[in-house]
Design a protein around this motif. Structure first.
Motif, short mmCIF file in Angstrom:
data_model
loop_
_atom_site.label_atom_id
_atom_site.label_comp_id
_atom_site.label_asym_id
_atom_site.label_seq_id
_atom_site.Cartn_x
_atom_site.Cartn_y
_atom_site.Cartn_z
N VAL B 77 0.95 16.18 -11.37
CA VAL B 77 1.00 16.26 -12.82
C VAL B 77 2.26 16.99 -13.29
O VAL B 77 2.86 16.63 -14.29
CB VAL B 77 -0.29 16.88 -13.40
CG1 VAL B 77 -0.39 18.33 -13.06
CG2 VAL B 77 -0.36 16.68 -14.89
N TYR B 78 2.69 17.98 -12.52
CA TYR B 78 3.93 18.66 -12.90
C TYR B 78 5.12 17.71 -12.81
O TYR B 78 6.06 17.79 -13.60
CB TYR B 78 4.16 19.90 -12.04
CG TYR B 78 3.42 21.11 -12.58
CD1 TYR B 78 3.87 21.78 -13.70
CD2 TYR B 78 2.25 21.56 -11.98
CE1 TYR B 78 3.19 22.88 -14.21
CE2 TYR B 78 1.57 22.65 -12.48
CZ TYR B 78 2.04 23.31 -13.59
OH TYR B 78 1.36 24.39 -14.10
N ARG B 79 5.08 16.82 -11.84
CA ARG B 79 6.18 15.86 -11.73
C ARG B 79 6.16 14.88 -12.89
O ARG B 79 7.21 14.53 -13.44
CB ARG B 79 6.12 15.15 -10.39
CG ARG B 79 6.64 16.04 -9.26
CD ARG B 79 6.84 15.29 -7.98
NE ARG B 79 5.58 15.00 -7.32
CZ ARG B 79 5.30 15.30 -6.06
NH1 ARG B 79 6.19 15.94 -5.33
NH2 ARG B 79 4.15 14.99 -5.54
N ALA B 80 4.97 14.46 -13.28
CA ALA B 80 4.88 13.58 -14.44
C ALA B 80 5.41 14.31 -15.68
O ALA B 80 6.17 13.74 -16.47
CB ALA B 80 3.44 13.14 -14.65
N LEU B 81 5.03 15.57 -15.81
CA LEU B 81 5.50 16.35 -16.95
C LEU B 81 7.01 16.50 -16.93
O LEU B 81 7.67 16.41 -17.97
CB LEU B 81 4.81 17.73 -16.95
CG LEU B 81 3.34 17.72 -17.34
CD1 LEU B 81 2.69 19.06 -17.05
CD2 LEU B 81 3.17 17.37 -18.82
N ASP B 82 7.57 16.73 -15.75
CA ASP B 82 9.03 16.85 -15.64
C ASP B 82 9.70 15.58 -16.16
O ASP B 82 10.69 15.64 -16.89
CB ASP B 82 9.43 17.10 -14.18
CG ASP B 82 9.12 18.52 -13.75
OD1 ASP B 82 8.89 19.37 -14.62
OD2 ASP B 82 9.13 18.78 -12.53
N PHE B 83 9.15 14.46 -15.75
CA PHE B 83 9.71 13.19 -16.20
C PHE B 83 9.63 13.05 -17.72
O PHE B 83 10.61 12.71 -18.38
CB PHE B 83 8.97 12.03 -15.52
CG PHE B 83 9.36 10.67 -16.06
CD1 PHE B 83 10.43 9.97 -15.54
CD2 PHE B 83 8.63 10.11 -17.10
CE1 PHE B 83 10.78 8.72 -16.05
CE2 PHE B 83 8.97 8.87 -17.62
CZ PHE B 83 10.05 8.18 -17.10
N LEU B 84 8.46 13.34 -18.25
CA LEU B 84 8.25 13.18 -19.68
C LEU B 84 9.13 14.14 -20.48
O LEU B 84 9.68 13.79 -21.52
CB LEU B 84 6.77 13.40 -20.02
CG LEU B 84 5.80 12.38 -19.39
CD1 LEU B 84 4.36 12.79 -19.62
CD2 LEU B 84 6.05 10.97 -19.93
N LEU B 85 9.29 15.35 -19.97
CA LEU B 85 10.17 16.32 -20.62
C LEU B 85 11.62 15.85 -20.56
O LEU B 85 12.34 15.89 -21.55
CB LEU B 85 10.04 17.69 -19.93
CG LEU B 85 8.78 18.48 -20.23
CD1 LEU B 85 8.65 19.65 -19.27
CD2 LEU B 85 8.79 18.98 -21.67
N ALA B 86 12.03 15.39 -19.38
CA ALA B 86 13.42 14.96 -19.20
C ALA B 86 13.76 13.80 -20.12
O ALA B 86 14.91 13.66 -20.55
CB ALA B 86 13.66 14.58 -17.74
N ASN B 87 12.77 12.99 -20.42
CA ASN B 87 13.02 11.85 -21.28
C ASN B 87 12.63 12.11 -22.74
O ASN B 87 12.56 11.18 -23.54
CB ASN B 87 12.30 10.62 -20.73
CG ASN B 87 13.01 10.08 -19.50
OD1 ASN B 87 14.01 9.38 -19.61
ND2 ASN B 87 12.52 10.44 -18.32
#
Lengths: 165, 165
Positions: B77-87
């Motif tokens: 979930v942290y990786r998904a969040l990283d992606f969503l934040l980055a975009n």
DNA sequence: TCCAATACGTTATAGTATAACAAATAGTGT
DNA sequence: ACACTATTTGTTATACTATAACGTATTGGA
């Protein structure tokens, strides 16, 4: 007279011992004035926080205390921090889960923090225009009874100078 | 046409399903345009974040995912969040260690967040005057290359109305 | 001196986040 | 279709941040 560092970063070669001494003096004054008990424990934590202009975390404080022979558990240092925060002697930097000394302890305020992403130093700013602009925005949204925290991450003059002088 | 909630709180009886649908549409568009892969996993996390206007923590997401049958570990979930934040599809609320959907994903921005301490809803504001005031303060301190986060805690119109109508 | 409030100690635990490595999957060029 | 490569996901363990709950000690005032 004391040389408070508000409105910008501490100059490179500044006499930091003065920062510490002045901060402790102000803390003693303020606590005496309002009957708050600045115990040795709390005083020690405040001194450690003021040992630099870089925010320090609770567990960093625990480690420093332990190195100076005082073994404390998390609740102890968190309680000291609660006291210091409640009395406006330190601020919490939300994005860092860390704490810095406040150079303007007389009255309650919600300053802007400039955080150098390079050296880690933090400067406290009090731009009236920032507060005014936030107030206007909050009012336009029908938001009431608010308090704002502003944290700005960037590069301080000293570090920027080092990169392109 | 979509009804983006920027510049204030979502009105009490608004059709929140539209918020979700619109947000997912915008996310799909933006990702397609820039060749970012909005995988099912990431899409699911974004949907959960948009399930309300209240910030949700990483472990809250893990719990929600688990309730809907998908057992995931923190790094996922942290990786998904990283992606969503980055975009730019979600924002992080620093003081809450939590995340909210972004209603304006087209261009990068650093908004002001109004956080209702009562109901927990968050509104995203973009006051040009706030950015300008911070810019002025930063410049006066010799601070460069910065990015600001502004978080305002208070009471939203809806909750305030309930107290004194 | 006794009382009540405040501060401190101690143990356990909750909540947030990431490192490190393995497995699977998707996109690319041939 | 095939192999190759990059990206994404899974898994385990662990680091970091914060507080609950309860007991003890100290302080300041009636």
């Amino acid at each position: 007279m004391d040389l408070r560092i508000t409105g910008g970063f501490a100059p490179p070669g500044h006499n930091h011992r003065r920062c510490i001494v002045d901060a402790m003096d102000r803390a003693a004054q303020v606590c005496a004035a309002r009957g708050a008990r600045l115990t040795p424990q709390r005083r020690r934590v405040l001194e450690l926080i003021w040992s630099s202009h870089k925010p320090v975390g609770a567990y960093g404080l625990i480690e420093q205390l332990s190195e100076s022979g005082q073994q404390v558990a998390p609740p102890t240092v968190y309680r000291a921090l609660d006291f210091l925060l409640a009395n406006g002697l330190v601020h919490r930097i939300e994005r860092l889960n860390a704490f810095v000394g406040c150079p303007e302890v007389e009255q309650d305020h919600a300053p802007q923090f400039l955080i150098c992403g390079d050296c880690g130093d933090v400067a406290e700013l009090r731009e009236q225009s920032v507060e005014a602009a936030i107030a206007a925005g909050a009012r336009s949204a029908g938001f009431v009874g608010w308090r704002a925290s502003v944290e700005v991450v960037g590069v301080c003059p000293e570090c920027a100078g080092g990169i392109s002088p």
